[in-house]
Design an enzyme around this catalytic site. Structure first.
Site, PDB file in Angstrom:
ATOM      1  N   ASP A  71       0.848  -1.189   0.000  1.00 54.89           N
ATOM      2  CA  ASP A  71       0.000   0.000   0.000  1.00 54.89           C
ATOM      3  C   ASP A  71       0.887   1.243   0.000  1.00 54.89           C
ATOM      4  O   ASP A  71       1.834   1.349   0.778  1.00 54.89           O
ATOM      5  CB  ASP A  71      -0.907  -0.001   1.240  1.00 54.89           C
ATOM      6  CG  ASP A  71      -1.854   1.186   1.236  1.00 54.89           C
ATOM      7  OD1 ASP A  71      -2.866   1.119   0.526  1.00 54.89           O
ATOM      8  OD2 ASP A  71      -1.568   2.173   1.925  1.00 54.89           O
ATOM      9  N   ALA A  72       0.574   2.181  -0.921  1.00 60.54           N
ATOM     10  CA  ALA A  72       1.354   3.421  -0.999  1.00 60.54           C
ATOM     11  C   ALA A  72       1.028   4.316   0.199  1.00 60.54           C
ATOM     12  O   ALA A  72      -0.142   4.530   0.524  1.00 60.54           O
ATOM     13  CB  ALA A  72       1.066   4.148  -2.301  1.00 60.54           C
ATOM     14  N   GLY A 123      -7.204   1.321  -5.421  1.00 63.36           N
ATOM     15  CA  GLY A 123      -6.613   2.580  -5.860  1.00 63.36           C
ATOM     16  C   GLY A 123      -5.104   2.580  -5.797  1.00 63.36           C
ATOM     17  O   GLY A 123      -4.420   2.672  -6.812  1.00 63.36           O
ATOM     18  N   ASP A 124      -4.514   2.480  -4.592  1.00 66.05           N
ATOM     19  CA  ASP A 124      -3.061   2.436  -4.449  1.00 66.05           C
ATOM     20  C   ASP A 124      -2.643   1.161  -3.716  1.00 66.05           C
ATOM     21  O   ASP A 124      -1.632   1.147  -3.025  1.00 66.05           O
ATOM     22  CB  ASP A 124      -2.554   3.679  -3.712  1.00 66.05           C
ATOM     23  CG  ASP A 124      -3.203   3.863  -2.333  1.00 66.05           C
ATOM     24  OD1 ASP A 124      -4.107   3.070  -1.998  1.00 66.05           O
ATOM     25  OD2 ASP A 124      -2.815   4.782  -1.596  1.00 66.05           O
ATOM     26  N   GLU A 125      -3.422   0.108  -3.873  1.00 65.41           N
ATOM     27  CA  GLU A 125      -3.135  -1.167  -3.227  1.00 65.41           C
ATOM     28  C   GLU A 125      -2.739  -2.207  -4.264  1.00 65.41           C
ATOM     29  O   GLU A 125      -3.396  -2.338  -5.299  1.00 65.41           O
ATOM     30  CB  GLU A 125      -4.361  -1.659  -2.446  1.00 65.41           C
ATOM     31  CG  GLU A 125      -4.739  -0.770  -1.276  1.00 65.41           C
ATOM     32  CD  GLU A 125      -5.981  -1.296  -0.565  1.00 65.41           C
ATOM     33  OE1 GLU A 125      -6.749  -2.063  -1.182  1.00 65.41           O
ATOM     34  OE2 GLU A 125      -6.174  -0.948   0.621  1.00 65.41           O
TER      35      GLU A 125
END
Length: 400
Positions: free
Chosen positions: A280-281, A322-324
């Site tokens: 994750d980001a 999304g950002d995962e």
């Protein structure tokens, strides 16, 4: 010196010895058989394309149903609105209440054909972690079918017209010479109807009118083969869209779920271990807020590429949100530690990322690692353990 026989006999001369009704019935039956085969084949491909479109829409609206966001749901089904042949879309929640609807502004070009090919909407459940959270329904129309039907009818009418002209004169003699070439046409039609052999063609028969008829049938078969190729190509595109993220071209959540189930079964059968990495980001929102969504997209594309580059050819990576991101390191070497895998990912994504406007951005990630079968023997247990590890890593990063 012997006289050379004529290489071709006109149908009018041959039909002077046959019954009009027999010939017309045989040719009409073969033409009808080919048309029915084409309709059956097109309906099968149309059904499959609608089903794939519904599956693609289910993936697109899943996050919107989870967060009860109609705007995101409209964005999720927006790619489907550009696909020809879709007349209406409806997304419902888990209680069957309409959530989002869309109807094509274009009129149905052949409303009489639509009930034949699409009598019912295609419904696909939207699932989240194995639970149904809603449904998506897709209605089709005849916009992609009218050209084929028009050509098919014209070719069929042309075949019957040519035959009618050639069978005005009737007689009962030389029956074998007439039935044999017609049987060749019927054999081709039979193979097309039963075996979908669109590569079959009517060979030259040595009779001018029947050769013209065979040419018309071959032209119709060429059209069917072309439609078949088009449908196959569209099905492949829809299948790819249904299993891949459109921005990063990585496999999506649906493809990951299928891949994880296969890896668990294979590792269990071999008695081997593999690692599941939940990535994750940490600061992705800041990139969007500071540089805009185009920069955010560039960060996600670069991040996905660096994750893939850090893995081996046998490993697997997917974007599930999304950002995962999720990565499967399989097989896992006995001397490889979970921290080493996480550090490999952090190192790979650490260099600055060039943004469209000329700026650069450094992305950091939190990584949770779960080992099969140490941390779980099924998909839910592994995902839970990896997710918990990721959040623990995120808390550690924040405290530094």
């Amino acid at each position: 010196m012997t006289e050379r026989p004529s290489s071709r006999t006109t149908l009018q001369k041959l039909l002077s010895r046959f019954h009009f009704g027999i010939t017309l019935f045989a040719v009409a039956l073969s033409g009808l058989t080919i048309l029915l085969a084409g309709v059956a084949a097109l309906r099968g491909y149309a059904d499959r394309n609608m089903e794939l479109a519904a599956q693609l829409g289910a993936y697109g609206v899943e996050p919107a149903l989870v967060f009860n966001d109609p705007t995101a749901a409209r964005e999720g089904i927006e790619p489907l609105t550009r696909i020809p042949g879709i007349a209406k879309l409806r997304v419902s929640d888990d209680r069957g209440r309409p959530f989002v609807e869309w109807a094509s502004p274009n009129a149905d070009p052949a409303p009489l054909l639509t009930p034949l090919f699409f009598p019912h909407p295609f419904t696909v459940p939207v699932q989240r972690n194995g639970s149904v959270i809603g449904r998506i329904e897709v209605w089709g129309d005849s916009s992609t079918l009218t050209d084929y039907v028009r050509i098919g009818l014209l070719a069929g009418l042309a075949c019957l017209f040519v035959t009618a002209l050639g069978t005005i004169a009737l007689a009962r003699r030389f029956e074998y010479e007439l039935v044999k070439p017609l049987n060749e046409i019927a054999t081709v039609a039979h193979d097309v109807r039963l075996h979908r052999r669109f590569d079959k063609r009517v060979q030259p028969l040595g009779i001018a009118e029947l050769d013209r008829l065979g040419g018309d049938i071959n032209a119709l078969l060429d059209e069917l083969a072309g439609w078949q190729g088009t449908m196959e190509s569209e099905r492949a595109v829809l299948a790819h869209r249904a299993s891949h993220d459109p921005l990063t071209a990585m496999p999506n959540r649906a493809a990951f779920d299928e891949q994880l189930a296969q890896r668990i079964a294979a590792a269990g059968a071999r008695g081997e271990r593999f690692a599941l990495l939940f990535i994750d980001a940490d600061n992705f929102k800041a990139a969007n807020d500071s540089f805009g969504h185009a920069a955010g997209d560039a960060v996600l594309v670069a991040l996905s590429a660096r994750i893939k580059d850090s893995l081996r050819a046998t490993d697997f990576a997917a974007r599930i949100g999304g950002d995962e991101f999720i990565a499967i390191v399989d097989p896992l070497d006995a001397d490889t530690a979970a921290d080493a895998l996480a550090n490999r990912i952090r190192t790979a994504v650490a260099p600055p990322i060039a943004l469209p406007g000329g700026d650069s951005y450094r992305i950091a990630v939190s990584v949770g690692v779960a080992i099969y079968p140490d941390d779980g023997g099924d998909a839910i247990a592994l995902l839970t353990a990896a997710d918990a590890g990721m959040y623990a890593d995120k808390l550690t990063n924040r405290s530094k």
